[in-house]
Design a protein around this motif. Structure first.
Motif, PDB file in Angstrom:
ATOM      1  N   THR A   1       0.872 -12.665  -0.179  1.00 50.86           N
ATOM      2  CA  THR A   1      -0.493 -12.492  -0.693  1.00 50.86           C
ATOM      3  C   THR A   1      -1.535 -12.526   0.420  1.00 50.86           C
ATOM      4  OG1 THR A   1      -0.846 -14.865  -1.066  1.00 50.86           O
ATOM      5  CG2 THR A   1       0.177 -13.611  -2.864  1.00 50.86           C
ATOM      6  N   ALA A   2      -1.125 -12.920   1.613  1.00 53.60           N
ATOM      7  CA  ALA A   2      -2.082 -13.183   2.695  1.00 53.60           C
ATOM      8  C   ALA A   2      -2.841 -11.931   3.133  1.00 53.60           C
ATOM      9  CB  ALA A   2      -1.369 -13.801   3.885  1.00 53.60           C
ATOM     10  N   THR A   3      -2.137 -10.819   3.272  1.00 53.15           N
ATOM     11  CA  THR A   3      -2.803  -9.600   3.750  1.00 53.15           C
ATOM     12  C   THR A   3      -3.890  -9.153   2.780  1.00 53.15           C
ATOM     13  OG1 THR A   3      -0.975  -8.816   5.111  1.00 53.15           O
ATOM     14  CG2 THR A   3      -2.449  -7.129   4.222  1.00 53.15           C
ATOM     15  N   TYR A   4      -3.583  -9.173   1.499  1.00 53.66           N
ATOM     16  CA  TYR A   4      -4.576  -8.775   0.498  1.00 53.66           C
ATOM     17  C   TYR A   4      -5.801  -9.692   0.555  1.00 53.66           C
ATOM     18  CZ  TYR A   4      -6.690  -7.784  -4.056  1.00 53.66           C
ATOM     19  OH  TYR A   4      -7.574  -7.456  -5.054  1.00 53.66           O
ATOM     20  N   LYS A   5      -5.566 -10.986   0.681  1.00 59.39           N
ATOM     21  CA  LYS A   5      -6.670 -11.946   0.754  1.00 59.39           C
ATOM     22  C   LYS A   5      -7.537 -11.693   1.986  1.00 59.39           C
ATOM     23  CE  LYS A   5      -4.268 -15.699  -1.675  1.00 59.39           C
ATOM     24  NZ  LYS A   5      -3.588 -17.005  -1.504  1.00 59.39           N
ATOM     25  N   GLU A   6      -6.893 -11.390   3.106  1.00 57.80           N
ATOM     26  CA  GLU A   6      -7.638 -11.125   4.339  1.00 57.80           C
ATOM     27  C   GLU A   6      -8.409  -9.812   4.259  1.00 57.80           C
ATOM     28  OE1 GLU A   6      -8.049 -13.207   7.021  1.00 57.80           O
ATOM     29  OE2 GLU A   6      -7.112 -14.606   5.615  1.00 57.80           O
TER      30      GLU A   6
ATOM     31  N   GLY B   1     -14.286  -6.456   2.971  1.00 51.46           N
ATOM     32  CA  GLY B   1     -15.051  -5.523   2.152  1.00 51.46           C
ATOM     33  C   GLY B   1     -14.476  -5.412   0.746  1.00 51.46           C
ATOM     34  N   ASP B   2     -14.960  -4.447   0.013  1.00 54.27           N
ATOM     35  CA  ASP B   2     -14.523  -4.214  -1.366  1.00 54.27           C
ATOM     36  C   ASP B   2     -13.183  -3.481  -1.334  1.00 54.27           C
ATOM     37  OD1 ASP B   2     -14.361  -3.949  -4.079  1.00 54.27           O
ATOM     38  OD2 ASP B   2     -15.771  -2.275  -4.206  1.00 54.27           O
ATOM     39  N   PHE B   3     -12.116  -4.247  -1.346  1.00 53.02           N
ATOM     40  CA  PHE B   3     -10.779  -3.659  -1.183  1.00 53.02           C
ATOM     41  C   PHE B   3      -9.982  -3.730  -2.476  1.00 53.02           C
ATOM     42  CE2 PHE B   3      -6.242  -3.998  -0.158  1.00 53.02           C
ATOM     43  CZ  PHE B   3      -6.075  -2.792   0.506  1.00 53.02           C
ATOM     44  N   GLN B   4      -9.347  -2.624  -2.808  1.00 56.45           N
ATOM     45  CA  GLN B   4      -8.451  -2.570  -3.963  1.00 56.45           C
ATOM     46  C   GLN B   4      -7.180  -1.835  -3.556  1.00 56.45           C
ATOM     47  OE1 GLN B   4     -10.376  -0.874  -7.370  1.00 56.45           O
ATOM     48  NE2 GLN B   4     -12.115  -2.273  -7.291  1.00 56.45           N
ATOM     49  N   ILE B   5      -6.059  -2.257  -4.129  1.00 56.94           N
ATOM     50  CA  ILE B   5      -4.788  -1.584  -3.851  1.00 56.94           C
ATOM     51  C   ILE B   5      -4.662  -0.398  -4.799  1.00 56.94           C
ATOM     52  CG2 ILE B   5      -2.283  -1.840  -3.690  1.00 56.94           C
ATOM     53  CD1 ILE B   5      -2.721  -4.812  -3.198  1.00 56.94           C
ATOM     54  N   THR B   6      -5.124   0.729  -4.351  1.00 61.00           N
ATOM     55  CA  THR B   6      -5.097   1.955  -5.150  1.00 61.00           C
ATOM     56  C   THR B   6      -3.811   2.734  -4.869  1.00 61.00           C
ATOM     57  OG1 THR B   6      -6.176   3.227  -3.407  1.00 61.00           O
ATOM     58  CG2 THR B   6      -7.612   2.092  -4.990  1.00 61.00           C
TER      59      THR B   6
ATOM     60  N   VAL C   1      -3.691   5.565  -3.496  1.00 58.75           N
ATOM     61  CA  VAL C   1      -3.842   6.122  -2.147  1.00 58.75           C
ATOM     62  C   VAL C   1      -3.431   5.096  -1.101  1.00 58.75           C
ATOM     63  CG1 VAL C   1      -5.502   6.967  -0.441  1.00 58.75           C
ATOM     64  CG2 VAL C   1      -5.645   7.747  -2.818  1.00 58.75           C
ATOM     65  N   VAL C   2      -3.855   3.851  -1.283  1.00 53.80           N
ATOM     66  CA  VAL C   2      -3.500   2.778  -0.346  1.00 53.80           C
ATOM     67  C   VAL C   2      -1.986   2.569  -0.337  1.00 53.80           C
ATOM     68  CG1 VAL C   2      -3.638   0.283   0.074  1.00 53.80           C
ATOM     69  CG2 VAL C   2      -5.721   1.596  -0.413  1.00 53.80           C
ATOM     70  N   LYS C   3      -1.384   2.561  -1.526  1.00 49.13           N
ATOM     71  CA  LYS C   3       0.072   2.389  -1.618  1.00 49.13           C
ATOM     72  C   LYS C   3       0.804   3.515  -0.899  1.00 49.13           C
ATOM     73  CE  LYS C   3       0.275  -0.252  -5.941  1.00 49.13           C
ATOM     74  NZ  LYS C   3       0.705  -0.246  -7.362  1.00 49.13           N
ATOM     75  N   GLU C   4       0.294   4.719  -1.049  1.00 47.22           N
ATOM     76  CA  GLU C   4       0.926   5.864  -0.392  1.00 47.22           C
ATOM     77  C   GLU C   4       0.830   5.736   1.129  1.00 47.22           C
ATOM     78  OE1 GLU C   4       0.888  10.768  -0.362  1.00 47.22           O
ATOM     79  OE2 GLU C   4      -0.779   9.679  -1.264  1.00 47.22           O
ATOM     80  N   VAL C   5      -0.342   5.328   1.613  1.00 48.82           N
ATOM     81  CA  VAL C   5      -0.528   5.119   3.054  1.00 48.82           C
ATOM     82  C   VAL C   5       0.452   4.062   3.561  1.00 48.82           C
ATOM     83  CG1 VAL C   5      -2.108   4.187   4.796  1.00 48.82           C
ATOM     84  CG2 VAL C   5      -2.922   5.879   3.133  1.00 48.82           C
ATOM     85  N   ASN C   6       0.579   2.964   2.815  1.00 54.49           N
ATOM     86  CA  ASN C   6       1.499   1.890   3.205  1.00 54.49           C
ATOM     87  C   ASN C   6       2.938   2.393   3.290  1.00 54.49           C
ATOM     88  OD1 ASN C   6      -0.724   0.234   3.173  1.00 54.49           O
ATOM     89  ND2 ASN C   6      -0.134  -0.901   1.338  1.00 54.49           N
ATOM     90  N   ASP C   7       3.342   3.157   2.269  1.00 53.21           N
ATOM     91  CA  ASP C   7       4.716   3.674   2.234  1.00 53.21           C
ATOM     92  C   ASP C   7       4.976   4.647   3.377  1.00 53.21           C
ATOM     93  OD1 ASP C   7       5.100   2.166  -0.018  1.00 53.21           O
ATOM     94  OD2 ASP C   7       5.207   3.847  -1.422  1.00 53.21           O
ATOM     95  N   LEU C   8       4.023   5.513   3.640  1.00 56.53           N
ATOM     96  CA  LEU C   8       4.175   6.478   4.728  1.00 56.53           C
ATOM     97  C   LEU C   8       4.290   5.767   6.076  1.00 56.53           C
ATOM     98  CD1 LEU C   8       1.617   9.256   3.675  1.00 56.53           C
ATOM     99  CD2 LEU C   8       4.105   9.471   3.715  1.00 56.53           C
TER     100      LEU C   8
ATOM    101  N   TYR D   1      -7.246   3.008   6.700  1.00 56.23           N
ATOM    102  CA  TYR D   1      -7.813   1.758   6.194  1.00 56.23           C
ATOM    103  C   TYR D   1      -9.308   1.652   6.522  1.00 56.23           C
ATOM    104  CZ  TYR D   1      -4.023  -0.800   3.987  1.00 56.23           C
ATOM    105  OH  TYR D   1      -3.073  -1.224   3.100  1.00 56.23           O
ATOM    106  N   GLN D   2      -9.707   2.188   7.644  1.00 56.29           N
ATOM    107  CA  GLN D   2     -11.127   2.132   7.999  1.00 56.29           C
ATOM    108  C   GLN D   2     -11.972   3.023   7.082  1.00 56.29           C
ATOM    109  OE1 GLN D   2     -10.973   2.721  12.359  1.00 56.29           O
ATOM    110  NE2 GLN D   2     -11.808   0.648  12.547  1.00 56.29           N
ATOM    111  N   LYS D   3     -11.355   4.014   6.487  1.00 56.78           N
ATOM    112  CA  LYS D   3     -12.063   4.837   5.499  1.00 56.78           C
ATOM    113  C   LYS D   3     -12.311   4.048   4.217  1.00 56.78           C
ATOM    114  CE  LYS D   3     -10.379   9.248   7.272  1.00 56.78           C
ATOM    115  NZ  LYS D   3      -9.434  10.372   7.094  1.00 56.78           N
ATOM    116  N   VAL D   4     -11.406   3.125   3.925  1.00 53.19           N
ATOM    117  CA  VAL D   4     -11.538   2.262   2.737  1.00 53.19           C
ATOM    118  C   VAL D   4     -12.443   1.078   3.047  1.00 53.19           C
ATOM    119  CG1 VAL D   4     -10.279   0.829   1.074  1.00 53.19           C
ATOM    120  CG2 VAL D   4      -9.243   2.953   1.925  1.00 53.19           C
ATOM    121  N   LEU D   5     -12.332   0.566   4.277  1.00 56.16           N
ATOM    122  CA  LEU D   5     -13.117  -0.594   4.715  1.00 56.16           C
ATOM    123  C   LEU D   5     -13.882  -0.218   5.982  1.00 56.16           C
ATOM    124  CD1 LEU D   5     -10.301  -3.266   4.199  1.00 56.16           C
ATOM    125  CD2 LEU D   5     -12.393  -3.083   2.832  1.00 56.16           C
ATOM    126  N   PRO D   6     -14.957   0.564   5.852  1.00 56.51           N
ATOM    127  CA  PRO D   6     -15.658   1.129   7.020  1.00 56.51           C
ATOM    128  C   PRO D   6     -16.298   0.107   7.954  1.00 56.51           C
ATOM    129  CG  PRO D   6     -16.873   1.544   4.987  1.00 56.51           C
ATOM    130  CD  PRO D   6     -15.542   1.031   4.577  1.00 56.51           C
TER     131      PRO D   6
END
Length: 202
Positions: free
Chosen positions: A19-24, A29-34, A36-43, A58-63
């Protein structure tokens, strides 16, 4: 009779805080596991995008987050590697009774952190006959093709093989191919108890 043991890495040898990465990331910023995020992680985990491309996504999600902020958040999942588990593996390797294989879903940033922070990483790696990281072989669990790859690459039989992983989705996938499995619970079970917990197989 078991002749081959396939080990996961995280929450089998090295402890994780999943859970640590999500908390950090939430602190950045306003972060959600969408999706798109899951796809980036898998790739990224499959080595299909570079670390720079991963950070850029990730910087596009958290500029407002810096590259270093994101790397620190991403690596927050990684904790300690107890030495007694290394000793267990060392003793197992010395006996040469089994082919030992590591099969881990991991990525460049995580393995870089491990190499820098776990002083005995190369020793740990040396105890395995084969050492497969998802971003290096372009495959990931729970997809069955990763297990087929390991079986075929090593010319081993599924019924003579056990796979240990803390994620049930992964062990379920391996079991479909006839591989024996142990879906270990890292909170209550330890890899050093393998031969007690799975005594029916050894």
């Amino acid at each position: 009779m078991i002749k081959n043991i396939i080990f996961d890495f995280g929450d089998v040898f090295i402890n994780l805080d999943k859970t640590a990465t999500y908390k950090e990331l939430l602190k950045l910023g306003d972060f959600q596991i969408t999706a798109v995020v899951k796809e980036v992680n898998d790739l990224y985990e499959m080595g299909q995008i570079s670390t720079l491309e991963f950070i850029d996504a990730y910087q596009k999600v958290l500029p407002k987050a810096s590259k270093q902020d994101l790397i620190q958040a991403w690596n927050a999942i990684l904790l300690d590697f107890p030495l007694y588990r290394l000793n267990f593996l060392e003793n197992l390797a010395k006996k040469q009774n089994y082919k030992l294989i590591l099969l881990s879903n991991t990525n460049e940033l995580h393995i870089t952190w491990i190499k820098e922070n776990i002083s005995f990483y190369e020793t740990f790696k040396s105890y395995f006959d084969e050492f497969y990281l998802s971003h290096e072989i372009y495959l990931r669990k729970p997809n069955t093709d990763i297990f087929e790859f390991v079986l075929e690459k090593n010319n081993i039989q599924s019924h003579q093989t056990i796979f240990i992983d803390d994620t049930k989705e992964n062990t379920d996938s391996a079991a479909k191919l006839g591989i024996h499995t142990w879906n270990n619970n890292p909170k209550t079970e330890d890899i050093t108890n393998l031969f007690t917990i799975k005594s029916d197989l050894f």
